[in-house]
Design a protein around this motif. Structure first.
Motif, PDB file in Angstrom:
ATOM      1  N   TYR A 117      -0.123  -9.466   3.977  1.00  0.00           N
ATOM      2  CA  TYR A 117      -0.266 -10.815   4.544  1.00  0.00           C
ATOM      3  C   TYR A 117      -1.021 -10.781   5.870  1.00  0.00           C
ATOM      4  CZ  TYR A 117       1.206 -15.241   6.699  1.00  0.00           C
ATOM      5  OH  TYR A 117       1.208 -16.465   7.317  1.00  0.00           O
ATOM      6  N   LEU A 161      -7.771  -4.481  -2.817  1.00  0.00           N
ATOM      7  CA  LEU A 161      -6.749  -4.040  -3.770  1.00  0.00           C
ATOM      8  C   LEU A 161      -6.578  -2.525  -3.735  1.00  0.00           C
ATOM      9  CD1 LEU A 161      -7.663  -6.484  -6.661  1.00  0.00           C
ATOM     10  CD2 LEU A 161      -5.542  -6.497  -5.329  1.00  0.00           C
ATOM     11  N   TYR A 162      -7.663  -1.813  -3.496  1.00  0.00           N
ATOM     12  CA  TYR A 162      -7.559  -0.365  -3.341  1.00  0.00           C
ATOM     13  C   TYR A 162      -6.713  -0.032  -2.102  1.00  0.00           C
ATOM     14  CZ  TYR A 162      -9.011   4.386  -2.132  1.00  0.00           C
ATOM     15  OH  TYR A 162      -9.023   5.702  -1.763  1.00  0.00           O
ATOM     16  N   LEU A 165       0.944   0.837  -0.853  1.00  0.00           N
ATOM     17  CA  LEU A 165       2.131   0.962  -1.710  1.00  0.00           C
ATOM     18  C   LEU A 165       2.456   2.431  -1.984  1.00  0.00           C
ATOM     19  CD1 LEU A 165       1.398  -2.051  -4.064  1.00  0.00           C
ATOM     20  CD2 LEU A 165       3.475  -1.767  -2.694  1.00  0.00           C
ATOM     21  N   THR A 166       1.447   3.279  -1.978  1.00  0.00           N
ATOM     22  CA  THR A 166       1.701   4.719  -2.103  1.00  0.00           C
ATOM     23  C   THR A 166       2.425   5.221  -0.857  1.00  0.00           C
ATOM     24  OG1 THR A 166      -0.272   4.950  -3.490  1.00  0.00           O
ATOM     25  CG2 THR A 166       0.594   6.964  -2.507  1.00  0.00           C
ATOM     26  N   GLN A 177      -4.461  -1.917  -0.813  1.00  0.00           N
ATOM     27  CA  GLN A 177      -3.085  -2.282  -1.159  1.00  0.00           C
ATOM     28  C   GLN A 177      -2.404  -1.159  -1.942  1.00  0.00           C
ATOM     29  OE1 GLN A 177      -1.726  -6.260  -3.210  1.00  0.00           O
ATOM     30  NE2 GLN A 177      -2.159  -4.783  -4.821  1.00  0.00           N
ATOM     31  N   GLY A 178      -3.136  -0.535  -2.855  1.00  0.00           N
ATOM     32  CA  GLY A 178      -2.577   0.587  -3.616  1.00  0.00           C
ATOM     33  C   GLY A 178      -2.215   1.751  -2.705  1.00  0.00           C
ATOM     34  N   ALA A 230       4.700  -3.323   2.774  1.00  0.00           N
ATOM     35  CA  ALA A 230       3.431  -3.556   2.074  1.00  0.00           C
ATOM     36  C   ALA A 230       3.158  -5.053   1.933  1.00  0.00           C
ATOM     37  CB  ALA A 230       3.440  -2.878   0.700  1.00  0.00           C
ATOM     38  N   GLY A 231       4.209  -5.845   1.753  1.00  0.00           N
ATOM     39  CA  GLY A 231       4.041  -7.294   1.662  1.00  0.00           C
ATOM     40  C   GLY A 231       3.589  -7.889   2.985  1.00  0.00           C
ATOM     41  N   ILE A 232       4.226  -7.451   4.064  1.00  0.00           N
ATOM     42  CA  ILE A 232       3.877  -7.965   5.395  1.00  0.00           C
ATOM     43  C   ILE A 232       2.450  -7.571   5.761  1.00  0.00           C
ATOM     44  CG2 ILE A 232       4.454  -7.875   7.851  1.00  0.00           C
ATOM     45  CD1 ILE A 232       7.388  -7.209   6.957  1.00  0.00           C
ATOM     46  N   TYR A 276       1.159  14.001  -1.916  1.00  0.00           N
ATOM     47  CA  TYR A 276       0.764  12.780  -1.205  1.00  0.00           C
ATOM     48  C   TYR A 276      -0.372  13.051  -0.218  1.00  0.00           C
ATOM     49  CZ  TYR A 276       4.713   9.847  -2.794  1.00  0.00           C
ATOM     50  OH  TYR A 276       5.588   9.100  -3.541  1.00  0.00           O
ATOM     51  N   SER A 302       8.383 -10.321   3.402  1.00  0.00           N
ATOM     52  CA  SER A 302       9.211  -9.124   3.563  1.00  0.00           C
ATOM     53  C   SER A 302       8.536  -7.891   2.989  1.00  0.00           C
ATOM     54  CB  SER A 302      10.561  -9.330   2.879  1.00  0.00           C
ATOM     55  OG  SER A 302      10.408  -9.372   1.473  1.00  0.00           O
ATOM     56  N   HIS A 303       9.118  -6.751   3.283  1.00  0.00           N
ATOM     57  CA  HIS A 303       8.650  -5.433   2.843  1.00  0.00           C
ATOM     58  C   HIS A 303       7.351  -5.056   3.577  1.00  0.00           C
ATOM     59  CE1 HIS A 303      11.473  -6.356  -0.388  1.00  0.00           C
ATOM     60  NE2 HIS A 303      11.510  -5.083  -0.682  1.00  0.00           N
ATOM     61  N   TYR A 356      -3.607  13.866  -1.757  1.00  0.00           N
ATOM     62  CA  TYR A 356      -4.235  12.655  -2.292  1.00  0.00           C
ATOM     63  C   TYR A 356      -4.937  11.873  -1.182  1.00  0.00           C
ATOM     64  CZ  TYR A 356      -4.494   7.840  -4.038  1.00  0.00           C
ATOM     65  OH  TYR A 356      -4.926   6.584  -4.369  1.00  0.00           O
ATOM     66  N   ASP A 383       6.069   4.442  -1.110  1.00  0.00           N
ATOM     67  CA  ASP A 383       6.790   5.435  -1.925  1.00  0.00           C
ATOM     68  C   ASP A 383       7.030   6.715  -1.125  1.00  0.00           C
ATOM     69  OD1 ASP A 383       6.743   3.620  -4.015  1.00  0.00           O
ATOM     70  OD2 ASP A 383       5.103   4.601  -5.082  1.00  0.00           O
TER      71      ASP A 383
END
Lengths: 241, 241
Positions: free
Chosen positions: B77, B93-94, B100-101, B96-97, B72-74, B144, B69-70, B147, B104
């Motif tokens: 995956y 991981l970058y 996740l930004t 992924q960050g 970013a999670g989907i 945002y 779910s979510h 960035y 938000d």
């Protein structure tokens, strides 16, 4: 080489969800922005943020060559390393979904005191904060905590933990949400033990874990205050029920 | 076995970030809640949500025994499976960050029209929505998008993609944020190409990808409307600059 956590000093905030995982596992870590030595302090944190590519905002964690940001991202990275994540992939993804749900919950808690703008003081958006806090307590809190309570009740391994039969970062984060709500909204939360008994029991059991009990009694655990996510503004609180 | 995506029919919403990844990769998937056959439709989705443990909210994705779910999670995956994620761990991981930004950012866009409560109509929180939308356009959007622009400029592999030298889910999601802002705030966004030229070029290049161009021209791409995340309420918009 210790993990390096970067987060604003002086508040629990979002960094606390990471601290709880590091502390529960007894991990070796440095809370960089709270330090005062060379390469420590807030400047060390903002220097990393000024890099491109760098993280958008704290918290973030450095582990050697790896930099990982956002609470759910950091805990997704740390969980398996600290033994705080399910090994089974479907279970790990379920735990990740819960962690991301907590992320959404935390953002909504924040917006109870800042519904209009983070560029304005709370005092400049008090009426709107009262309206948002009321809607949050009436609709959102029951939706989220009711969901976590059902997830605990539906855990095939029992309700001692929310996923499987072992402690995960999700349990620790739910503890933080629980005590945070008790701090911020003591009146509205007065009947919480009766409304969400399994969640209440989980929070109590986390608080009793020796590593967590030791941490909570230490000066590494900052007190709640009115600069963090969970703020006690009595005018936003209301009677339970 | 096709991927099964579960999301509200009738809106792009958060589900669209997942659809774009599936479409870009030419993946075999079923948009379950938009279907009408046996085991399809909204009831099939809400039945899964009623399970404990089940997902808190759409979107979620089923892949055999896995339910994730979510957004970013989907995407975390699917990314590696669809060839839309960096292989290198630090880069992944970058990415992924960044994802996740974007999560938000999307939540903040939503709150421009619902700053007080999702249990109230927009019409019942219009004045607060105007205040929040103004603060969003003045402070949050530049933070945002500035960035992301810096991240594109700082990509050692060049600014054709935001991470590394290949298309990732982050590029696709940034496209969606870009066109969404152009839909919701056409006046405030009128000078966007000049303010964030690398992000503008990225969005244009994503739109030209054959798989995405084909998708955007198909009836699988729902139009933007005033039930989704990005809503065009002219009274919330303002002149650019």
């Amino acid at each position: 080489m210790p993990y390096e956590l970067f987060y604003w000093p002086g508040i629990q905030g979002r960094g606390e969800f990471v601290r709880l995982a590091l502390e529960a596992a007894g991990a070796d870590y440095v809370d960089v922005a709270r330090g005062h030595g060379p390469g420590q302090g807030v400047k060390a944190m903002t220097a990393l943020m000024a890099q491109a590519p760098g993280p958008f905002a704290p918290p973030f964690l450095r582990d050697g060559a790896v930099l990982v940001s956002h609470v759910a991202g950091i805990l997704g990275y740390l969980g398996p390393k600290l033994g705080l994540a399910p090994v089974d992939e479907a279970m790990r993804l379920y735990a990740q979904g819960l962690q991301l749900t907590i992320t959404d919950f935390v953002a909504e808690v924040h917006d109870t005191h800042h519904p209009i703008s983070t560029a304005l003081y709370y005092e400049d958006q008090k009426a709107e904060a009262k309206a948002r806090a009321t809607a949050f307590l009436d609709h959102r809190l029951p939706k989220y905590f009711g969901y976590f309570e059902r997830a605990l009740a539906g855990n095939p391994a029992g309700s001692a933990h929310i996923v499987g039969e072992q402690l995960t970062t999700v349990d620790l984060s739910l503890f933080q949400c629980w005590v945070g709500m008790g701090y911020a909204f003591p009146r509205a939360f007065a009947d919480a033990d009766a409304r969400w008994p399994k969640l209440s029991a989980l929070a109590a059991s986390v608080a009793r874990l020796p590593a967590i009990a030791g941490y909570l009694a230490s000066d590494r655990r900052l007190p709640f205050n009115e600069h963090g996510i969970f703020r006690r503004y009595p005018e936003l609180d209301r009677a339970a029920g």
